[in-house]
Motif scaffolding. Structure first.
Motif, PDB file in Angstrom:
ATOM      1  N   PHE A  95      -7.235  -3.417   5.141  1.00 55.52           N
ATOM      2  CA  PHE A  95      -7.211  -2.009   4.732  1.00 55.52           C
ATOM      3  C   PHE A  95      -7.473  -1.002   5.851  1.00 55.52           C
ATOM      4  O   PHE A  95      -7.274   0.192   5.657  1.00 55.52           O
ATOM      5  CB  PHE A  95      -8.220  -1.799   3.592  1.00 55.52           C
ATOM      6  CG  PHE A  95      -8.041  -2.782   2.474  1.00 55.52           C
ATOM      7  CD1 PHE A  95      -6.854  -2.842   1.758  1.00 55.52           C
ATOM      8  CD2 PHE A  95      -9.045  -3.687   2.147  1.00 55.52           C
ATOM      9  CE1 PHE A  95      -6.667  -3.766   0.747  1.00 55.52           C
ATOM     10  CE2 PHE A  95      -8.872  -4.612   1.134  1.00 55.52           C
ATOM     11  CZ  PHE A  95      -7.681  -4.653   0.427  1.00 55.52           C
ATOM     12  N   ALA A  96      -7.879  -1.466   7.022  1.00 53.94           N
ATOM     13  CA  ALA A  96      -8.062  -0.534   8.140  1.00 53.94           C
ATOM     14  C   ALA A  96      -6.786  -0.393   8.962  1.00 53.94           C
ATOM     15  O   ALA A  96      -6.633   0.554   9.726  1.00 53.94           O
ATOM     16  CB  ALA A  96      -9.212  -0.998   9.038  1.00 53.94           C
ATOM     17  N   SER A  97      -5.883  -1.344   8.804  1.00 57.01           N
ATOM     18  CA  SER A  97      -4.580  -1.279   9.467  1.00 57.01           C
ATOM     19  C   SER A  97      -3.615  -0.472   8.605  1.00 57.01           C
ATOM     20  O   SER A  97      -3.371  -0.828   7.446  1.00 57.01           O
ATOM     21  CB  SER A  97      -4.033  -2.702   9.676  1.00 57.01           C
ATOM     22  OG  SER A  97      -2.639  -2.687   9.866  1.00 57.01           O
ATOM     23  N   TRP A  98      -3.056   0.630   9.145  1.00 53.95           N
ATOM     24  CA  TRP A  98      -2.176   1.484   8.346  1.00 53.95           C
ATOM     25  C   TRP A  98      -0.936   0.730   7.873  1.00 53.95           C
ATOM     26  O   TRP A  98      -0.478   0.921   6.743  1.00 53.95           O
ATOM     27  CB  TRP A  98      -1.757   2.726   9.128  1.00 53.95           C
ATOM     28  CG  TRP A  98      -0.661   3.494   8.429  1.00 53.95           C
ATOM     29  CD1 TRP A  98       0.598   3.731   8.865  1.00 53.95           C
ATOM     30  CD2 TRP A  98      -0.743   4.095   7.122  1.00 53.95           C
ATOM     31  NE1 TRP A  98       1.317   4.437   7.921  1.00 53.95           N
ATOM     32  CE2 TRP A  98       0.519   4.675   6.844  1.00 53.95           C
ATOM     33  CE3 TRP A  98      -1.762   4.196   6.175  1.00 53.95           C
ATOM     34  CZ2 TRP A  98       0.783   5.350   5.657  1.00 53.95           C
ATOM     35  CZ3 TRP A  98      -1.488   4.861   4.982  1.00 53.95           C
ATOM     36  CH2 TRP A  98      -0.236   5.424   4.735  1.00 53.95           C
ATOM     37  N   GLU A  99      -0.412  -0.155   8.707  1.00 53.18           N
ATOM     38  CA  GLU A  99       0.789  -0.889   8.311  1.00 53.18           C
ATOM     39  C   GLU A  99       0.531  -1.703   7.048  1.00 53.18           C
ATOM     40  O   GLU A  99       1.326  -1.686   6.107  1.00 53.18           O
ATOM     41  CB  GLU A  99       1.229  -1.818   9.446  1.00 53.18           C
ATOM     42  CG  GLU A  99       2.471  -2.648   9.093  1.00 53.18           C
ATOM     43  CD  GLU A  99       2.838  -3.637  10.186  1.00 53.18           C
ATOM     44  OE1 GLU A  99       3.801  -4.399   9.979  1.00 53.18           O
ATOM     45  OE2 GLU A  99       2.153  -3.660  11.222  1.00 53.18           O
ATOM     46  N   ASN A 100      -0.599  -2.403   7.014  1.00 47.83           N
ATOM     47  CA  ASN A 100      -0.893  -3.221   5.832  1.00 47.83           C
ATOM     48  C   ASN A 100      -1.356  -2.360   4.669  1.00 47.83           C
ATOM     49  O   ASN A 100      -1.011  -2.623   3.512  1.00 47.83           O
ATOM     50  CB  ASN A 100      -1.951  -4.269   6.163  1.00 47.83           C
ATOM     51  CG  ASN A 100      -1.926  -5.430   5.179  1.00 47.83           C
ATOM     52  OD1 ASN A 100      -0.993  -6.225   5.172  1.00 47.83           O
ATOM     53  ND2 ASN A 100      -2.935  -5.506   4.314  1.00 47.83           N
ATOM     54  N   LEU A 101      -2.145  -1.294   4.955  1.00 48.05           N
ATOM     55  CA  LEU A 101      -2.605  -0.407   3.892  1.00 48.05           C
ATOM     56  C   LEU A 101      -1.424   0.280   3.215  1.00 48.05           C
ATOM     57  O   LEU A 101      -1.400   0.433   1.980  1.00 48.05           O
ATOM     58  CB  LEU A 101      -3.576   0.636   4.448  1.00 48.05           C
ATOM     59  CG  LEU A 101      -4.117   1.652   3.426  1.00 48.05           C
ATOM     60  CD1 LEU A 101      -4.870   0.953   2.301  1.00 48.05           C
ATOM     61  CD2 LEU A 101      -5.018   2.676   4.112  1.00 48.05           C
ATOM     62  N   ARG A 102      -0.451   0.707   4.002  1.00 49.20           N
ATOM     63  CA  ARG A 102       0.752   1.329   3.429  1.00 49.20           C
ATOM     64  C   ARG A 102       1.462   0.345   2.501  1.00 49.20           C
ATOM     65  O   ARG A 102       1.901   0.713   1.403  1.00 49.20           O
ATOM     66  CB  ARG A 102       1.702   1.767   4.533  1.00 49.20           C
ATOM     67  CG  ARG A 102       2.990   2.413   4.009  1.00 49.20           C
ATOM     68  CD  ARG A 102       3.954   2.732   5.145  1.00 49.20           C
ATOM     69  NE  ARG A 102       5.169   3.350   4.643  1.00 49.20           N
ATOM     70  CZ  ARG A 102       6.199   2.667   4.136  1.00 49.20           C
ATOM     71  NH1 ARG A 102       6.134   1.335   4.052  1.00 49.20           N
ATOM     72  NH2 ARG A 102       7.267   3.309   3.683  1.00 49.20           N
ATOM     73  N   ARG A 103       1.532  -0.918   2.915  1.00 45.64           N
ATOM     74  CA  ARG A 103       2.171  -1.933   2.074  1.00 45.64           C
ATOM     75  C   ARG A 103       1.396  -2.101   0.766  1.00 45.64           C
ATOM     76  O   ARG A 103       1.986  -2.230  -0.306  1.00 45.64           O
ATOM     77  CB  ARG A 103       2.222  -3.255   2.840  1.00 45.64           C
ATOM     78  CG  ARG A 103       3.049  -4.340   2.157  1.00 45.64           C
ATOM     79  CD  ARG A 103       3.059  -5.619   2.983  1.00 45.64           C
ATOM     80  NE  ARG A 103       3.658  -5.404   4.284  1.00 45.64           N
ATOM     81  CZ  ARG A 103       3.071  -5.704   5.439  1.00 45.64           C
ATOM     82  NH1 ARG A 103       1.857  -6.221   5.451  1.00 45.64           N
ATOM     83  NH2 ARG A 103       3.688  -5.499   6.581  1.00 45.64           N
ATOM     84  N   SER A 155      -5.413  -9.058   0.360  1.00 40.46           N
ATOM     85  CA  SER A 155      -4.433  -7.969   0.304  1.00 40.46           C
ATOM     86  C   SER A 155      -3.684  -7.903  -1.015  1.00 40.46           C
ATOM     87  O   SER A 155      -3.447  -6.821  -1.555  1.00 40.46           O
ATOM     88  CB  SER A 155      -3.432  -8.107   1.455  1.00 40.46           C
ATOM     89  OG  SER A 155      -4.054  -7.945   2.707  1.00 40.46           O
TER      90      SER A 155
END
Length: 488
Positions: free
Chosen positions: A240-248, A419
């Protein structure tokens, strides 16, 4: 390798069959859903046992709110057990969730009622319901990931659909256990103490499932991650701190699991509560209607999962949301006609002292043409009611069948459990789980017996738009590629 029928250990040797993996995962998950759903299936009976007497509608809605608490806390269980699953292992996380769920459900069967213990009864019920919600929040992700990481890429939708069936099967079994228990005792005896039997039965079911799960090994992909030093040491941060994964995560929440949650709980739960509370169909008869529709629909979960292996997952799931948006009002209008007691509105009155809302279904007296309280539906058209609930179950199948495979394919292995669990349980637990409470409360406030459907229609419509525009297709993803090998 679509013909492969054995699970693979990290070293690549055959250890045990895929079907053993599926049975171990799905049986435990079914039992957890049984434990979770038995609470909702007995709403009409238990609402009067654990809440103050004198206002049946208030007790019913308060009980549904307690039912919803279990859904609201599911995302927290997803985070807690998801982290364990990505740190320690898939197997150990869902061993823990099964144990917690089984113990909590059995405790409900031992709880004193409001008449005996006063406010202690609903307080303890809420605490136990929170434990159930936390356990379910961790269970689903573990079972879905565990199966998906054992099976061939080309048939992932088919195999993981058996995990998806467990939610319907859990509700179906809970309804059947209630009906069978009621059959062997009087209505008075069931209301007095017989309702405890379905809860206590879960002890035996959980022990059997724990034994089966203890015989299983860790997921081959997770074992490889640990052996090669590629596993995440901080799965929450990495998720959740990575925007790429959070966006997903956000796209999947609003573009998939939100719609899946309301479609699932409209067809399975709102239909049941609507039949019992708004249309005044006999409680036992309503249980039979929903149980029959679920039994007819369960094979289609696997059919839709298998179909997604051939044509893709995204548009099959979006089609379910589109059908829900377009047809819910006509379906529930037809359900009102099939119930046969001509409910035209609901009236609510608020107690000036307690603020509690009393809900009364209203019909038109054919002799005087005046509005009067509706009585229990004397002769509902059962085949039509089963068919109308079955249609809603088919929408569930279209989105349930492919979704586990989709979620597994959407996230990297090292943070997969964490995730996928969070958006799934926000969509199902919060947006879906609150549907019966919101729906019946809106009906009580507006007097419109169809107003409760606006909520699932809006949420499913949002998912249709976001998912169609932003959701990626994952069909064909090779989940071993990120580990540098084509083992599965």
């Amino acid at each position: 390798m679509a013909s492969r029928t054995a699970a693979i250990k990290p070293e690549g040797s055959v250890s045990y069959g895929i079907w053993r993996v599926i049975v171990a995962s799905a049986a435990g998950t079914m039992i957890e859903w049984y434990d979770f759903y038995i609470f909702g299936s007995l709403a009409a009976v238990l609402s009067l046992k654990f809440y103050p007497p004198g206002n049946e509608t208030f007790a019913y809605i308060a009980y549904l709110a307690t039912f919803a608490v279990g859904f609201v806390v599911r995302p927290f269980g997803a985070l807690f057990f998801g982290r364990i699953g990505d740190l320690v292992g898939r197997k150990y996380a869902f061993l823990a969730t099964l144990s917690i769920m089984g113990g909590a459900t059995a405790l409900i069967g031992l709880l004193p009622t409001f008449k005996t213990a006063g406010l202690f009864a609903p307080i303890m019920l809420i605490v136990i319901r929170i434990l159930q919600g936390l356990a379910v929040g961790g269970e689903y992700g573990g079972a879905a990931v565990y199966v998906a990481e054992h099976v061939p890429d080309q048939r992932r939708g088919f195999y993981t659909s058996f995990v998806q069936i467990t939610a319907m099967l859990g509700l179906f079994v809970s309804l059947i256990v209630i009906l069978v228990t009621e059959q062997f005792m009087s209505r008075e005896a069931f209301g007095a103490w017989g309702w405890r039997i379905p809860f206590l039965l879960s002890i035996l079911l959980v022990l059997v499932s724990l034994y089966v799960r203890l015989q299983m090994q860790e997921s081959p992909i997770f074992a490889t991650l640990k052996r090669t030093g590629q596993s995440s040491t901080q799965p929450l941060k990495d998720s959740f701190a990575s925007w790429e994964n959070l966006r997903r995560v956000l796209v999947i929440l609003f573009g998939l699991t939100a719609g899946q949650g309301v479609v699932a709980y409209t067809g399975q739960f709102y239909s049941l509560f609507y039949l019992q509370t708004i249309l005044k169909v006999n409680e036992k008869t309503a249980n039979i209607v929903v149980a029959a529709a679920l039994l007819m629909g369960m094979p289609f979960v696997t059919l839709c999962g298998s179909l997604s292996d051939k044509i893709g997952r995204k548009w099959l799931m979006m089609a379910a949301c589109l059908l829900a948006v377009v047809t819910y009002i006509p379906i529930y209008t037809a359900m009102e006609r099939a119930a046969g007691n001509n409910v035209v509105t609901v009236k609510s009155t608020r107690n000036k002292i307690t603020g509690a809302i009393a809900l009364t279904a209203i019909t038109v007296d054919p002799a005087t043409r005046t509005q009067v309280p509706a009585k229990e539906a004397p002769n509902p058209n059962l085949p039509m009611l089963v068919f109308l609930v079955f249609v809603q179950v088919m929408y569930i199948c279209m989105i349930y069948g492919p979704i586990a495979a989709y979620l597994v394919e959407a996230f990297p292995a090292r943070i997969r459990y964490t995730s996928l669990s969070l958006p799934y349980h926000i969509g199902n637990g919060v947006l879906g789980g609150l549907l019966p409470v919101i729906g019946l409360s809106v009906c009580a406030t507006t007097g419109n017996i169809y107003a409760g459907l606006y909520y699932p229609i809006i949420v499913a419509g949002l998912t249709l738009v976001v998912g169609s525009l932003m959701l990626s297709e994952t069909h064909g993803t090779r989940i071993w590629d990120e580990l540098g090998g084509p083992q599965a």
